[in-house]
Scaffold this active site. Structure first.
Site, PDB file in Angstrom:
ATOM      1  N   ASP A  63       0.851  -1.189   0.000  1.00  0.00           N
ATOM      2  CA  ASP A  63       0.000   0.000   0.000  1.00  0.00           C
ATOM      3  C   ASP A  63       0.887   1.239   0.000  1.00  0.00           C
ATOM      4  OD1 ASP A  63      -3.255   0.314   0.875  1.00  0.00           O
ATOM      5  OD2 ASP A  63      -2.017   2.117   0.952  1.00  0.00           O
ATOM      6  N   ASN A  91      -5.499  -4.923  -6.392  1.00  0.00           N
ATOM      7  CA  ASN A  91      -6.628  -4.279  -5.735  1.00  0.00           C
ATOM      8  C   ASN A  91      -6.485  -2.760  -5.624  1.00  0.00           C
ATOM      9  OD1 ASN A  91      -8.994  -4.283  -3.668  1.00  0.00           O
ATOM     10  ND2 ASN A  91      -7.293  -3.384  -2.516  1.00  0.00           N
ATOM     11  N   TYR A 131     -12.800   6.045 -14.305  1.00  0.00           N
ATOM     12  CA  TYR A 131     -12.802   4.813 -13.503  1.00  0.00           C
ATOM     13  C   TYR A 131     -13.465   3.666 -14.270  1.00  0.00           C
ATOM     14  CZ  TYR A 131     -14.085   1.835  -9.465  1.00  0.00           C
ATOM     15  OH  TYR A 131     -14.264   0.796  -8.592  1.00  0.00           O
ATOM     16  N   LYS A 151     -11.655   0.188 -15.347  1.00  0.00           N
ATOM     17  CA  LYS A 151     -12.153  -1.088 -14.835  1.00  0.00           C
ATOM     18  C   LYS A 151     -12.625  -2.006 -15.972  1.00  0.00           C
ATOM     19  CE  LYS A 151     -11.521  -0.677 -10.400  1.00  0.00           C
ATOM     20  NZ  LYS A 151     -10.485  -1.518  -9.729  1.00  0.00           N
ATOM     21  N   THR A 177     -16.257   1.177   1.347  1.00  0.00           N
ATOM     22  CA  THR A 177     -14.853   1.501   1.564  1.00  0.00           C
ATOM     23  C   THR A 177     -14.699   3.016   1.480  1.00  0.00           C
ATOM     24  OG1 THR A 177     -14.215   1.483  -0.775  1.00  0.00           O
ATOM     25  CG2 THR A 177     -14.222  -0.639   0.374  1.00  0.00           C
TER      26      THR A 177
END
Length: 301
Positions: A37, A99, A170, A174, A204
């Site tokens: 991360d 991810n 986005y 994706k 999230t």
């Protein structure tokens, strides 16, 4: 039985949210985990090693094995170091979970070039580069006579499968990840690698505004938006038991698993000569009439 006992797993974007839950569940199932991360803010600003380090320490306190990694997976050298860190720390690599990501939502008429580039970079390039370096490692293993039982799990989105108003950057990234998953599955199967993707729905940092109405825990005690609900599918896809499944995209939300069915050849109109422009309209109208209506874009209407 621990379904990932001894397997070595890299998870990008594992400092918070869905990625953190992946890391914890893989560790519970016996995996050795590389927690990657950058520690950026919700919109990709800033950088801190603390989120990755905290998750790695949490796993170690639970009796598992984990290391933290803070490399930028959207850079060639960063992705290469990430793969090398797994091999150096744990002697190999079995699973890559891509991810990492962030949002910079904007309607297309207002989106800047930088907002487009930043989101496509972290999502799409940030999937390709770890996959590229992991695939190189697994190919060498296969060529040396030790074919791996390797797994890649990519992270697409409902926005990538159906589109999402205000998320053109986005959604495009994706959708690219879903296509990359299919190509990688076809190319890497010969080396003992399966490649699948998930399109999760969970609460999230990235989705807190979308799911604001479901922030409170339900009275039933089961929270369908809990990011921990996504991890069981990902962990199974990372196990040796999933070797017969590849090139698939799964949607997961709460207690629901479903298989997304992508683009397929549909109705066709054919003639043995070139079409005249004046004739195309009637042919297209008939094709549209025969085909099922498309799924609605998220946020449209």
């Amino acid at each position: 039985m621990l379904i990932c006992d001894g397997r070595v797993v890299i998870i990008t974007g594992a400092g918070r949210g869905i990625g953190r839950q992946h890391a914890l569940e893989f560790a519970r199932q016996g995996a050795r985990v590389v927690v990657n991360d950058l520690g950026t803010g919700r919109s990709g600003d800033g950088r801190s090693g603390e989120p990755a380090q905290l998750v790695a320490e949490e796993i170690r306190q639970l009796g598992g094995q984990a290391i933290a990694n803070c490399d930028d997976v959207a850079t060639w050298d960063g992705a290469a170091r990430l793969v090398k860190s797994a091999v150096s720390a744990f002697g190999g690599l079995d699973v890559l979970v891509n991810n990492a990501g962030f949002l910079r939502d904007r309607m297309l008429v207002s989106m800047t070039e930088q907002e487009w580039d930043d989101v496509v970079r972290v999502h799409l390039k940030g999937h390709f580069l770890p996959l590229r370096h992991a695939a190189g490692y697994w190919r060498e293993r296969a060529k040396s006579g030790v074919p791996p039982q390797a797994r890649v799990i990519n992270t697409s989105s409902g926005a990538g499968l159906l589109g999402s108003v205000g998320q053109g950057n986005y959604a495009a990234a994706k959708a690219g990840i879903a296509a990359l998953t299919q190509v990688a599955a076809a190319e890497l199967g010969r080396y003992g690698v399966t490649v699948n993707a998930i399109a999760p729905a969970a609460r999230t940092r990235m989705t807190e505004e979308v799911f604001a109405s479901t922030m409170a825990a339900p009275e039933s005690g089961f929270d369908p938006m809990d990011p921990a609900n996504v991890a069981p599918l990902v962990v199974w896809l990372g196990s040796a038991a999933s070797g017969h499944v590849t090139g698939r995209v799964f949607e997961v939300e709460g207690g629901v698993l479903s298989l997304a069915d992508g683009w397929r050849h549909g109705p066709r109109a054919e003639r043995d000569t070139r079409w005249e422009p004046a004739d195309v309209g009637a042919a297209v109208d008939e094709l549209v009439r025969q085909a099922p209506p498309p799924e609605p874009v998220y946020g449209a209407g």
